[in-house]
Design a protein around this motif. Structure first.
Motif, PDB file in Angstrom:
ATOM      1  N   GLY A  49     135.096 -47.521 -15.539  1.00  0.00           N
ATOM      2  CA  GLY A  49     134.318 -47.457 -16.770  1.00  0.00           C
ATOM      3  C   GLY A  49     134.750 -48.465 -17.817  1.00  0.00           C
ATOM      4  N   THR A  50     136.048 -48.697 -17.910  1.00  0.00           N
ATOM      5  CA  THR A  50     136.574 -49.653 -18.876  1.00  0.00           C
ATOM      6  C   THR A  50     136.062 -51.058 -18.585  1.00  0.00           C
ATOM      7  OG1 THR A  50     138.548 -48.286 -19.119  1.00  0.00           O
ATOM      8  CG2 THR A  50     138.691 -50.569 -19.890  1.00  0.00           C
ATOM      9  N   LEU A  51     136.030 -51.419 -17.313  1.00  0.00           N
ATOM     10  CA  LEU A  51     135.540 -52.750 -16.936  1.00  0.00           C
ATOM     11  C   LEU A  51     134.043 -52.877 -17.196  1.00  0.00           C
ATOM     12  CD1 LEU A  51     136.886 -55.267 -15.855  1.00  0.00           C
ATOM     13  CD2 LEU A  51     136.310 -54.537 -13.552  1.00  0.00           C
ATOM     14  N   TRP A  52     133.290 -51.798 -16.970  1.00  0.00           N
ATOM     15  CA  TRP A  52     131.855 -51.816 -17.277  1.00  0.00           C
ATOM     16  C   TRP A  52     131.624 -52.047 -18.760  1.00  0.00           C
ATOM     17  CZ3 TRP A  52     128.047 -52.703 -14.148  1.00  0.00           C
ATOM     18  CH2 TRP A  52     128.119 -52.324 -12.806  1.00  0.00           C
ATOM     19  N   LEU A  53     132.457 -51.408 -19.594  1.00  0.00           N
ATOM     20  CA  LEU A  53     132.310 -51.591 -21.039  1.00  0.00           C
ATOM     21  C   LEU A  53     132.657 -53.011 -21.463  1.00  0.00           C
ATOM     22  CD1 LEU A  53     133.706 -48.187 -22.289  1.00  0.00           C
ATOM     23  CD2 LEU A  53     131.340 -49.002 -22.420  1.00  0.00           C
ATOM     24  N   HIS A  54     133.654 -53.587 -20.832  1.00  0.00           N
ATOM     25  CA  HIS A  54     134.003 -54.981 -21.138  1.00  0.00           C
ATOM     26  C   HIS A  54     132.849 -55.906 -20.738  1.00  0.00           C
ATOM     27  CE1 HIS A  54     136.498 -58.346 -22.083  1.00  0.00           C
ATOM     28  NE2 HIS A  54     136.452 -58.805 -20.854  1.00  0.00           N
ATOM     29  N   LEU A  55     132.289 -55.663 -19.574  1.00  0.00           N
ATOM     30  CA  LEU A  55     131.136 -56.449 -19.137  1.00  0.00           C
ATOM     31  C   LEU A  55     129.988 -56.293 -20.128  1.00  0.00           C
ATOM     32  CD1 LEU A  55     129.635 -58.213 -17.077  1.00  0.00           C
ATOM     33  CD2 LEU A  55     129.017 -56.100 -15.879  1.00  0.00           C
ATOM     34  N   ALA A  56     129.756 -55.087 -20.603  1.00  0.00           N
ATOM     35  CA  ALA A  56     128.682 -54.848 -21.578  1.00  0.00           C
ATOM     36  C   ALA A  56     128.891 -55.671 -22.837  1.00  0.00           C
ATOM     37  CB  ALA A  56     128.600 -53.366 -21.920  1.00  0.00           C
ATOM     38  N   GLN A  57     130.121 -55.729 -23.326  1.00  0.00           N
ATOM     39  CA  GLN A  57     130.420 -56.526 -24.516  1.00  0.00           C
ATOM     40  C   GLN A  57     130.101 -57.998 -24.279  1.00  0.00           C
ATOM     41  OE1 GLN A  57     134.543 -55.626 -25.052  1.00  0.00           O
ATOM     42  NE2 GLN A  57     134.123 -54.029 -26.553  1.00  0.00           N
ATOM     43  N   LEU A  58     130.492 -58.504 -23.126  1.00  0.00           N
ATOM     44  CA  LEU A  58     130.243 -59.915 -22.820  1.00  0.00           C
ATOM     45  C   LEU A  58     128.753 -60.198 -22.651  1.00  0.00           C
ATOM     46  CD1 LEU A  58     133.167 -60.583 -20.329  1.00  0.00           C
ATOM     47  CD2 LEU A  58     132.998 -61.329 -22.705  1.00  0.00           C
ATOM     48  N   GLU A  59     128.046 -59.289 -21.990  1.00  0.00           N
ATOM     49  CA  GLU A  59     126.601 -59.456 -21.806  1.00  0.00           C
ATOM     50  C   GLU A  59     125.883 -59.431 -23.160  1.00  0.00           C
ATOM     51  OE1 GLU A  59     125.250 -60.387 -19.132  1.00  0.00           O
ATOM     52  OE2 GLU A  59     125.971 -59.316 -17.388  1.00  0.00           O
ATOM     53  N   GLU A  60     126.317 -58.536 -24.034  1.00  0.00           N
ATOM     54  CA  GLU A  60     125.710 -58.470 -25.364  1.00  0.00           C
ATOM     55  C   GLU A  60     125.965 -59.767 -26.129  1.00  0.00           C
ATOM     56  OE1 GLU A  60     125.606 -55.627 -29.323  1.00  0.00           O
ATOM     57  OE2 GLU A  60     127.121 -55.247 -27.791  1.00  0.00           O
ATOM     58  N   ALA A  61     127.192 -60.254 -26.066  1.00  0.00           N
ATOM     59  CA  ALA A  61     127.535 -61.502 -26.753  1.00  0.00           C
ATOM     60  C   ALA A  61     126.738 -62.683 -26.194  1.00  0.00           C
ATOM     61  CB  ALA A  61     129.031 -61.781 -26.630  1.00  0.00           C
ATOM     62  N   ALA A  62     126.407 -62.620 -24.915  1.00  0.00           N
ATOM     63  CA  ALA A  62     125.634 -63.679 -24.278  1.00  0.00           C
ATOM     64  C   ALA A  62     124.135 -63.536 -24.556  1.00  0.00           C
ATOM     65  CB  ALA A  62     125.882 -63.687 -22.769  1.00  0.00           C
ATOM     66  N   GLY A  63     123.757 -62.413 -25.183  1.00  0.00           N
ATOM     67  CA  GLY A  63     122.352 -62.222 -25.523  1.00  0.00           C
ATOM     68  C   GLY A  63     121.546 -61.477 -24.486  1.00  0.00           C
ATOM     69  N   ASP A  64     122.185 -60.994 -23.428  1.00  0.00           N
ATOM     70  CA  ASP A  64     121.471 -60.248 -22.387  1.00  0.00           C
ATOM     71  C   ASP A  64     121.608 -58.757 -22.675  1.00  0.00           C
ATOM     72  OD1 ASP A  64     120.289 -59.211 -20.149  1.00  0.00           O
ATOM     73  OD2 ASP A  64     121.336 -60.527 -18.737  1.00  0.00           O
ATOM     74  N   LEU A  65     120.775 -58.267 -23.582  1.00  0.00           N
ATOM     75  CA  LEU A  65     120.881 -56.881 -24.025  1.00  0.00           C
ATOM     76  C   LEU A  65     120.503 -55.882 -22.945  1.00  0.00           C
ATOM     77  CD1 LEU A  65     119.538 -57.203 -27.679  1.00  0.00           C
ATOM     78  CD2 LEU A  65     121.884 -57.385 -26.819  1.00  0.00           C
ATOM     79  N   ASP A  66     119.594 -56.232 -22.060  1.00  0.00           N
ATOM     80  CA  ASP A  66     119.231 -55.329 -20.969  1.00  0.00           C
ATOM     81  C   ASP A  66     120.416 -55.108 -20.035  1.00  0.00           C
ATOM     82  OD1 ASP A  66     116.643 -54.951 -21.889  1.00  0.00           O
ATOM     83  OD2 ASP A  66     115.833 -56.590 -20.685  1.00  0.00           O
ATOM     84  N   ALA A  67     121.109 -56.196 -19.681  1.00  0.00           N
ATOM     85  CA  ALA A  67     122.283 -56.083 -18.813  1.00  0.00           C
ATOM     86  C   ALA A  67     123.402 -55.324 -19.515  1.00  0.00           C
ATOM     87  CB  ALA A  67     122.768 -57.468 -18.388  1.00  0.00           C
ATOM     88  N   ALA A  68     123.566 -55.546 -20.813  1.00  0.00           N
ATOM     89  CA  ALA A  68     124.591 -54.838 -21.580  1.00  0.00           C
ATOM     90  C   ALA A  68     124.294 -53.339 -21.599  1.00  0.00           C
ATOM     91  CB  ALA A  68     124.660 -55.385 -23.000  1.00  0.00           C
ATOM     92  N   LEU A  69     123.056 -52.980 -21.833  1.00  0.00           N
ATOM     93  CA  LEU A  69     122.666 -51.576 -21.874  1.00  0.00           C
ATOM     94  C   LEU A  69     122.888 -50.914 -20.510  1.00  0.00           C
ATOM     95  CD1 LEU A  69     121.501 -49.263 -23.480  1.00  0.00           C
ATOM     96  CD2 LEU A  69     119.213 -50.096 -22.891  1.00  0.00           C
ATOM     97  N   GLU A  70     122.538 -51.593 -19.461  1.00  0.00           N
ATOM     98  CA  GLU A  70     122.749 -51.054 -18.115  1.00  0.00           C
ATOM     99  C   GLU A  70     124.238 -50.822 -17.848  1.00  0.00           C
ATOM    100  OE1 GLU A  70     122.061 -49.499 -14.395  1.00  0.00           O
ATOM    101  OE2 GLU A  70     120.681 -49.830 -16.051  1.00  0.00           O
ATOM    102  N   ALA A  71     125.076 -51.763 -18.231  1.00  0.00           N
ATOM    103  CA  ALA A  71     126.519 -51.626 -18.027  1.00  0.00           C
ATOM    104  C   ALA A  71     127.079 -50.445 -18.823  1.00  0.00           C
ATOM    105  CB  ALA A  71     127.235 -52.923 -18.400  1.00  0.00           C
ATOM    106  N   VAL A  72     126.613 -50.269 -20.055  1.00  0.00           N
ATOM    107  CA  VAL A  72     127.073 -49.141 -20.875  1.00  0.00           C
ATOM    108  C   VAL A  72     126.602 -47.824 -20.271  1.00  0.00           C
ATOM    109  CG1 VAL A  72     126.850 -48.012 -23.121  1.00  0.00           C
ATOM    110  CG2 VAL A  72     127.273 -50.453 -23.004  1.00  0.00           C
TER     111      VAL A  72
END
Length: 66
Positions: free
Chosen positions: A21-44
């Motif tokens: 779960g921790t790694l998924w949240l880190h990925l979500a942060q990076l995806e959000e920063a990259a502007g891919d909000l759909d991928a960030a939401l899925e990871a969260v």
């Protein structure tokens, strides 16, 4: 801005172990920063289903849903 190679590396790591779960949240942060909000939401959403990500996923989930 986020490093695409780091995002790709995290995705590969999560293919091996989807229960981090921790790694998924880190990925979500990076995806959000990259502007891919759909991928960030899925990871969260995935992190929220895992014991080690459940509590920490609440705030980013609400923020992304807004």
């Amino acid at each position: 801005m986020s490093d695409p190679s780091l995002i790709a590396a995290l995705r590969r790591a999560l293919e091996s172990d989807r229960r981090n779960g921790t790694l998924w949240l880190h990925l979500a942060q990076l995806e959000e920063a990259a502007g891919d909000l759909d991928a960030a939401l899925e990871a969260v959403r995935i992190a929220r289903e895992l014991p080690d990500g459940r509590a920490a996923a609440r705030t980013p989930l609400v923020r992304l849903l807004r």
